[in-house]
Design an enzyme around this catalytic site. Structure first.
Site, PDB file in Angstrom:
ATOM      1  CB  SER A  13      -0.894   0.196   1.455  1.00 12.58           C
ATOM      2  OG  SER A  13       0.105  -0.218   2.072  1.00 12.58           O
ATOM      3  N   GLY A  45      -5.551  -0.606   5.255  1.00  6.12           N
ATOM      4  CA  GLY A  45      -6.306  -0.781   6.427  1.00  6.12           C
ATOM      5  C   GLY A  45      -7.695  -0.423   7.096  1.00  6.12           C
ATOM      6  CB  CYS A  75       0.896  -4.931   1.694  1.00 10.17           C
ATOM      7  SG  CYS A  75      -0.700  -4.642   2.483  1.00 10.17           S
ATOM      8  CB  CYS A 185       1.208  -3.472   9.180  1.00 13.38           C
ATOM      9  SG  CYS A 185       1.580  -2.001   8.768  1.00 13.38           S
ATOM     10  CG  HIS A 187       3.845   1.089   6.606  1.00 13.35           C
ATOM     11  ND1 HIS A 187       3.075   0.421   6.560  1.00 13.35           N
ATOM     12  CD2 HIS A 187       3.883   2.480   6.157  1.00 13.35           C
ATOM     13  CE1 HIS A 187       2.915   0.861   4.640  1.00 13.35           C
ATOM     14  NE2 HIS A 187       3.499   1.897   4.647  1.00 13.35           N
TER      15      HIS A 187
HETATM   16  N1  DGL Z   1       1.540  -2.307   5.043  1.00 10.82           N
HETATM   17  C1  DGL Z   1       1.169  -2.686   4.989  1.00 10.82           C
HETATM   18  C2  DGL Z   1       0.830  -3.740   5.751  1.00 10.82           C
HETATM   19  O1  DGL Z   1       1.324  -4.629   5.860  1.00 10.82           O
HETATM   20  C3  DGL Z   1      -0.324  -1.693   5.504  1.00 10.82           C
HETATM   21  C4  DGL Z   1      -1.034  -1.620   5.733  1.00 10.82           C
HETATM   22  C5  DGL Z   1      -1.687  -0.190   5.574  1.00 10.82           C
HETATM   23  O2  DGL Z   1      -2.096   0.900   4.438  1.00 10.82           O
HETATM   24  O3  DGL Z   1      -2.892   0.030   5.802  1.00 10.82           O
HETATM   25  O4  DGL Z   1      -0.401  -4.162   6.256  1.00 10.82           O
END
Ligand code: DGL
Length: 263
Positions: A13, A45, A75, A185, A187
């Site tokens: 994302s 999310g 993701c 996640c 991030h």
């Molecule tokens: N990196 C995404 C994950 O692993 C983030 C999801 C998001 O954009 O909310 O879930």
């Protein structure tokens, strides 16, 4: 060119999936990669399952147009909501990422594990299925990381706002005897230093990055798709928003293109 030398496609994302790209690059240094950051549509999310599926299909089409031989859905939110559909729809291998609650359940001594992830991941059927098995023996403290992805996308990784949110989400877990914290996640690995400041050595911090890289290697091997050129792989990044944060996370010297068309 044989398909072996085609790139591995990776999408997220936003910029968080670069934490997975780094693991793949380190384990498979000869592979070429194309990374797509759908930052304009982040966060995923809070979106509906239907929207996450639509965005995942759009990202997959983009990577297939660049001849990717395998796609890593870097993701957790897209994996837990859309990978089944992607696998049904496209004839190439897909590697997904899911929160590492199983390894955490094998590692915990207190029998209480924590997980920080998006609402989309924690509410997904796939997570429900995996966690219900583990919950028979282990207590899982689930926390939605509201606001964290947005701040990381804005480059505010080392900010007071992030520290406040992390403290609110994680500090209660210390009281609750959590000894393994799963980062659900892609991030969040960028927040490990800040999380360490809060939990010290009281918790093991577990993410799935290395496991995803190992799985990518296994599947390439199984499908005879490993790149046979023994030279350093080339990397290409695409983002549909400004590229500063991506430059910060992967390096200014990487080949980063901003997608100008409506995407
Ligand atoms: N990196 C995404 C994950 O692993 C983030 C999801 C998001 O954009 O909310 O879930």
């Amino acid at each position: 060119m044989k398909s072996n030398n085609y790139p591995i496609g990776i999408f997220d994302s936003g910029v968080g999936g670069t934490s997975i790209w780094k693991e793949i690059k380190s384990l498979l240094p000869n592979e070429n990669t194309i990374y797509l950051a759908d930052s304009k549509n982040a966060p995923y999310g809070d979106k509906s399952k239907e929207d996450i599926i639509k965005l995942s299909i759009k990202n997959t089409q983009f990577l297939l147009e660049q001849n990717c031989k395998l796609i890593v859905v870097a993701c957790n939110t897209a994996t837990t909501n859309a990978i089944k559909i992607l696998r049904e729809k496209y004839p190439i291998p897909f590697i997904g990422i899911e929160p590492a609650i199983k390894p955490a359940s094998l590692s915990t001594k207190s029998n209480v594990i924590g997980i920080l992830a998006t609402k989309g991941t924690l509410n997904s059927e796939l997570f429900e299925k995996t966690s219900s098995l583990i919950k028979q023996q282990i207590t899982i403290k689930e926390k939605i990381g509201t606001g964290l992805v947005e701040l990381i996308e804005d480059g505010k990784i080392d900010s007071i706002e992030i520290k406040k949110l992390l403290t609110a989400y994680i500090e209660p877990m210390i009281e609750e005897k959590v000894d393994c914290l799963v980062l659900g996640c892609t991030h969040y690995p960028y927040l490990i230093p800040q999380i360490r400041e809060i939990v010290g050595e009281k918790m093991q911090i577990i993410d799935s990055g290395q496991a995803v890289a190992r799985q990518t290697k296994n599947i390439l091997e199984k499908n005879s798709l490993l790149n046979f050129y023994k030279k350093e792989g080339k990397h290409q990044f695409y983002i549909n928003k400004n590229k500063q944060v991506l430059e910060l996370l992967v390096s200014k010297n990487e080949n980063i293109k901003v997608i100008e068309k409506d995407f």
